[in-house]
Design a protein around this motif. Structure first.
Motif, PDB file in Angstrom:
ATOM      1  N   LEU A  22       0.640  -1.276   0.005  1.00  0.00           N
ATOM      2  CA  LEU A  22      -0.049  -0.100   0.072  1.00  0.00           C
ATOM      3  C   LEU A  22       0.610   1.154  -0.137  1.00  0.00           C
ATOM      4  O   LEU A  22       0.465   2.190  -0.576  1.00  0.00           O
ATOM      5  CB  LEU A  22      -0.882   0.068   1.156  1.00  0.00           C
ATOM      6  CG  LEU A  22      -2.022  -1.072   1.372  1.00  0.00           C
ATOM      7  CD1 LEU A  22      -3.088  -0.666   2.184  1.00  0.00           C
ATOM      8  CD2 LEU A  22      -2.804  -0.931  -0.061  1.00  0.00           C
ATOM      9  N   ASP A  66       3.740 -10.559  -4.654  1.00  0.00           N
ATOM     10  CA  ASP A  66       3.791 -10.649  -6.264  1.00  0.00           C
ATOM     11  C   ASP A  66       2.095 -10.360  -6.617  1.00  0.00           C
ATOM     12  O   ASP A  66       1.667  -9.816  -7.538  1.00  0.00           O
ATOM     13  CB  ASP A  66       3.952 -12.088  -6.391  1.00  0.00           C
ATOM     14  CG  ASP A  66       5.412 -12.181  -6.778  1.00  0.00           C
ATOM     15  OD1 ASP A  66       5.944 -11.060  -7.358  1.00  0.00           O
ATOM     16  OD2 ASP A  66       6.140 -13.277  -6.480  1.00  0.00           O
ATOM     17  N   PHE A  67       1.219 -11.016  -5.603  1.00  0.00           N
ATOM     18  CA  PHE A  67      -0.187 -11.014  -6.073  1.00  0.00           C
ATOM     19  C   PHE A  67      -0.665  -9.646  -6.136  1.00  0.00           C
ATOM     20  O   PHE A  67      -1.324  -9.231  -6.934  1.00  0.00           O
ATOM     21  CB  PHE A  67      -0.879 -11.637  -4.821  1.00  0.00           C
ATOM     22  CG  PHE A  67      -1.550 -13.026  -5.039  1.00  0.00           C
ATOM     23  CD1 PHE A  67      -2.257 -13.396  -6.243  1.00  0.00           C
ATOM     24  CD2 PHE A  67      -1.032 -14.145  -4.431  1.00  0.00           C
ATOM     25  CE1 PHE A  67      -2.739 -14.679  -6.436  1.00  0.00           C
ATOM     26  CE2 PHE A  67      -1.387 -15.440  -4.755  1.00  0.00           C
ATOM     27  CZ  PHE A  67      -2.042 -15.554  -5.616  1.00  0.00           C
ATOM     28  N   PHE A  68      -0.170  -8.686  -5.079  1.00  0.00           N
ATOM     29  CA  PHE A  68      -0.504  -7.281  -5.252  1.00  0.00           C
ATOM     30  C   PHE A  68       0.242  -6.326  -6.024  1.00  0.00           C
ATOM     31  O   PHE A  68      -0.409  -5.498  -6.686  1.00  0.00           O
ATOM     32  CB  PHE A  68      -0.293  -6.737  -3.786  1.00  0.00           C
ATOM     33  CG  PHE A  68      -1.337  -6.850  -2.976  1.00  0.00           C
ATOM     34  CD1 PHE A  68      -2.355  -6.324  -2.911  1.00  0.00           C
ATOM     35  CD2 PHE A  68      -0.847  -7.836  -1.705  1.00  0.00           C
ATOM     36  CE1 PHE A  68      -3.217  -6.576  -1.963  1.00  0.00           C
ATOM     37  CE2 PHE A  68      -1.972  -8.120  -0.755  1.00  0.00           C
ATOM     38  CZ  PHE A  68      -3.109  -7.581  -0.759  1.00  0.00           C
ATOM     39  N   SER A  69       1.361  -6.943  -6.606  1.00  0.00           N
ATOM     40  CA  SER A  69       2.064  -6.030  -7.738  1.00  0.00           C
ATOM     41  C   SER A  69       2.070  -6.820  -9.166  1.00  0.00           C
ATOM     42  O   SER A  69       2.643  -6.242  -9.992  1.00  0.00           O
ATOM     43  CB  SER A  69       3.554  -5.674  -7.174  1.00  0.00           C
ATOM     44  OG  SER A  69       3.949  -6.772  -6.564  1.00  0.00           O
ATOM     45  N   ASP A  70       1.237  -7.830  -9.337  1.00  0.00           N
ATOM     46  CA  ASP A  70       1.001  -8.496 -10.386  1.00  0.00           C
ATOM     47  C   ASP A  70       2.430  -8.723 -11.289  1.00  0.00           C
ATOM     48  O   ASP A  70       2.637  -8.458 -12.480  1.00  0.00           O
ATOM     49  CB  ASP A  70       0.506  -7.511 -11.367  1.00  0.00           C
ATOM     50  CG  ASP A  70      -1.366  -7.670 -11.281  1.00  0.00           C
ATOM     51  OD1 ASP A  70      -1.720  -8.636 -11.063  1.00  0.00           O
ATOM     52  OD2 ASP A  70      -1.806  -6.451 -11.158  1.00  0.00           O
TER      53      ASP A  70
ATOM     54  N   SER B  42      -3.746  -9.525  -9.340  1.00  0.00           N
ATOM     55  CA  SER B  42      -4.281  -8.771  -8.380  1.00  0.00           C
ATOM     56  C   SER B  42      -5.673  -8.634  -8.598  1.00  0.00           C
ATOM     57  O   SER B  42      -6.672  -7.831  -8.327  1.00  0.00           O
ATOM     58  CB  SER B  42      -3.612  -7.593  -8.069  1.00  0.00           C
ATOM     59  OG  SER B  42      -3.870  -6.761  -9.571  1.00  0.00           O
ATOM     60  N   ILE B  47      -7.881  -9.798  -3.093  1.00  0.00           N
ATOM     61  CA  ILE B  47      -7.072  -8.600  -3.502  1.00  0.00           C
ATOM     62  C   ILE B  47      -7.657  -7.321  -4.431  1.00  0.00           C
ATOM     63  O   ILE B  47      -7.427  -6.264  -4.173  1.00  0.00           O
ATOM     64  CB  ILE B  47      -5.693  -9.112  -4.203  1.00  0.00           C
ATOM     65  CG1 ILE B  47      -4.882  -9.903  -3.218  1.00  0.00           C
ATOM     66  CG2 ILE B  47      -4.933  -8.071  -4.797  1.00  0.00           C
ATOM     67  CD1 ILE B  47      -3.934 -10.897  -3.984  1.00  0.00           C
ATOM     68  N   PHE B  50      -9.527  -5.524  -1.818  1.00  0.00           N
ATOM     69  CA  PHE B  50      -8.461  -4.665  -1.116  1.00  0.00           C
ATOM     70  C   PHE B  50      -8.211  -3.209  -1.762  1.00  0.00           C
ATOM     71  O   PHE B  50      -7.986  -2.361  -1.021  1.00  0.00           O
ATOM     72  CB  PHE B  50      -7.316  -5.679  -0.823  1.00  0.00           C
ATOM     73  CG  PHE B  50      -6.303  -5.225   0.105  1.00  0.00           C
ATOM     74  CD1 PHE B  50      -6.734  -5.713   1.606  1.00  0.00           C
ATOM     75  CD2 PHE B  50      -5.044  -4.638   0.171  1.00  0.00           C
ATOM     76  CE1 PHE B  50      -6.012  -5.178   2.778  1.00  0.00           C
ATOM     77  CE2 PHE B  50      -4.537  -4.256   1.036  1.00  0.00           C
ATOM     78  CZ  PHE B  50      -4.685  -4.683   2.420  1.00  0.00           C
ATOM     79  N   TYR B  51      -7.775  -3.705  -3.018  1.00  0.00           N
ATOM     80  CA  TYR B  51      -7.282  -2.612  -3.699  1.00  0.00           C
ATOM     81  C   TYR B  51      -8.329  -1.465  -3.822  1.00  0.00           C
ATOM     82  O   TYR B  51      -8.014  -0.074  -3.958  1.00  0.00           O
ATOM     83  CB  TYR B  51      -6.900  -2.938  -5.091  1.00  0.00           C
ATOM     84  CG  TYR B  51      -5.223  -3.250  -5.057  1.00  0.00           C
ATOM     85  CD1 TYR B  51      -4.558  -2.613  -4.382  1.00  0.00           C
ATOM     86  CD2 TYR B  51      -4.738  -4.307  -5.826  1.00  0.00           C
ATOM     87  CE1 TYR B  51      -2.938  -2.779  -4.243  1.00  0.00           C
ATOM     88  CE2 TYR B  51      -3.236  -4.385  -6.020  1.00  0.00           C
ATOM     89  CZ  TYR B  51      -2.473  -3.639  -5.196  1.00  0.00           C
ATOM     90  OH  TYR B  51      -1.277  -3.917  -5.083  1.00  0.00           O
ATOM     91  N   LYS B  54      -8.246   0.646  -1.135  1.00  0.00           N
ATOM     92  CA  LYS B  54      -7.277   1.467  -1.049  1.00  0.00           C
ATOM     93  C   LYS B  54      -7.473   2.559  -1.896  1.00  0.00           C
ATOM     94  O   LYS B  54      -6.967   3.669  -1.702  1.00  0.00           O
ATOM     95  CB  LYS B  54      -5.927   0.567  -1.291  1.00  0.00           C
ATOM     96  CG  LYS B  54      -4.599   1.470  -1.529  1.00  0.00           C
ATOM     97  CD  LYS B  54      -3.716   0.665  -2.593  1.00  0.00           C
ATOM     98  CE  LYS B  54      -3.156   1.831  -3.745  1.00  0.00           C
ATOM     99  NZ  LYS B  54      -2.873   1.270  -4.579  1.00  0.00           N
TER     100      LYS B  54
END
Lengths: 167, 275
Positions: A22, A66-70, B42, B47, B50-51, B54
């Motif tokens: 985040l 990785d999941f969050f940043s693709d 994502s 996720i 979540f995004y 955010k």
């Protein structure tokens, strides 16, 4: 005591992932420089604890990022790698005695801290950017990213270690 | 058998490492190839939501970047409009291949003055970005000025709020031409002079650029008529124009490059030489 340790590590895991995806992934200093604080989990994971578990947890940690940043599996690969080489890095940073003495990083002198954190960060970033950029034509970008992101990460990690140490 | 078992136990960390590292590499390679169902992304529910949460908080922080993107988009669209104005032949997606008479660039205003009599703006682009002197500068709302000095990375713009500025403008409705000047009183009001006595003017009429110069295309917005009066000699009208632009808070501007400008100027010069 043991329960407490497990709880602290779970909380640290979640907190670091959230802060990383985040906050720190959005910095993009000069367009491409981000610090990777989440490997702090691997760096300060108890030295005497189960190594297999650490490798597995590191994989999960990297995978979450990785999941969050693709980004496929680059963070997972880099994290697993530094989790695996951590005993060797500990050995040359703090000497052979690290396993028998329950040393705390924050109590060691700064040079040893910098060598340890610096090596971990460097290996992590090397694998990370090697997999991410993956192109000989962008070799300069690769070196730049490693250099500047490493400096950024090392400074932040050392600050966090110093700030949260219980002396 | 026992040997093999011992080998596994002894090297369990290494084997675990190799296994997980291979999985990571596999995921990485998979993410490099398109049209494949990727596992790590994502867009899944957890996720994604979540995004979403955010983004509802942090969208404010990226406004700057978003603005830049929108400006680039506007830039593209302006070019297309200009293209369609000229000919309606066929549709091109790639703006680089559009044969518009005008090229548009965008830049950011890094310094702006409006309280002097000869006001200038500075923008963050220069010859390195293929800008040159005498390009027209506008915003999405209207006219700003003309590029008058240029370095490699920066350029200064002679604002329309400059007593040296004299821009060809016309009434949108009746197409009567005049010159746009500034009397230095109010940064939001400029003057249009030399409008013929017989031209019908009402308060609120729109004023646009005339297209008689090589700098601005025809029809760029300027402002509306606030009030007007006859000049002393009763031959022309003197109009006060309320600008559409707020000249005091300019940030992103577009520059217009007329590709045919040199040709037109040379031609006019030849005629003058003959005279």
């Amino acid at each position: 005591m043991l329960n407490n340790l497990i709880f602290v590590n779970i909380a640290r895991f979640i907190l670091l992932v959230i802060v990383q995806v985040l906050l720190l992934n959005q910095i993009n200093l000069f367009g491409y420089i981000n610090p990777y604080l989440y490997i702090l989990f691997i760096i300060i994971y108890p030295f005497s604890a189960n190594k297999s578990l650490l490798i597995f947890l590191s994989f999960l940690l990297g995978l979450f990022v990785d999941f969050f940043s693709d980004s496929g599996g680059i963070h997972a690969a880099a994290s697993v790698f530094i989790a695996f080489i951590r005993p060797f890095v500990l050995k040359y940073s703090f000497g052979i005695s690290y396993e028998y003495n329950t040393i705390k990083i924050s109590n060691e002198d700064y040079l040893k801290q910098i060598i340890y954190v610096g090596s971990m960060v460097f290996f992590h970033h090397f694998i990370l950017f090697a997999l991410e950029i993956f192109n000989v034509n962008h070799f300069l970008l690769f070196l730049n990213s490693i250099l500047f992101s490493s400096i950024f990460s090392i400074i932040i990690i050392l600050c966090i270690i110093t700030l949260f140490s219980k002396k | 058998m026992q040997q093999i078992l011992f080998f596994f136990i002894r090297n369990k960390n290494f084997l675990l490492f190799i296994l997980l590292f291979s999985i990571s590499i596999f995921l990485t390679v998979q993410s490099h190839s398109y049209h494949k169902n990727k596992f790590v992304n994502s867009s899944n529910y957890v996720i994604g939501s979540f995004y979403d949460l955010k983004s509802s908080i942090t969208s404010y922080f990226s406004l700057k970047k978003q603005n830049t993107i929108l400006i680039e988009e506007n830039n593209r669209i302006r070019k297309k409009i200009e293209f369609y104005k000229n000919k309606f032949s066929h549709y091109e997606v790639d703006t680089a291949s559009i044969n518009s008479k005008y090229y548009f660039y965008h830049a950011k205003v890094i310094n702006n003055s409006y309280s002097k009599t000869k006001n200038n703006l500075t923008i963050n682009k220069g010859t390195n970005d293929s800008l040159k002197i005498d390009l027209g500068v506008v915003t999405s709302k209207g006219i700003v000025g003309i590029v008058d000095n240029i370095s490699k990375k920066y350029a200064t713009i002679q604002s329309i709020l400059n007593t040296n500025s004299q821009i060809n403008a016309k009434l949108k409705k009746s197409k009567h031409f005049g010159s746009l000047i500034w009397n230095t009183v109010d940064p939001n009001i400029v003057q249009l002079i030399d409008i013929p006595r017989l031209a019908p003017v009402t308060i609120g009429d729109t004023i646009v650029t005339g297209g008689k110069s090589t700098i601005f295309p025809e029809g760029i917005l300027i402002g509306t008529v606030k009030n007007f009066k006859m000049t002393e000699d009763k031959n022309s009208k003197y109009l006060n124009i309320q600008l559409f632009n707020d000249m005091t808070n300019l940030e992103h501007v577009y520059l217009i490059n007329n590709i045919d400008a040199n040709e037109i100027i040379n031609l006019e010069k030849e005629i003058k030489d003959v005279e």
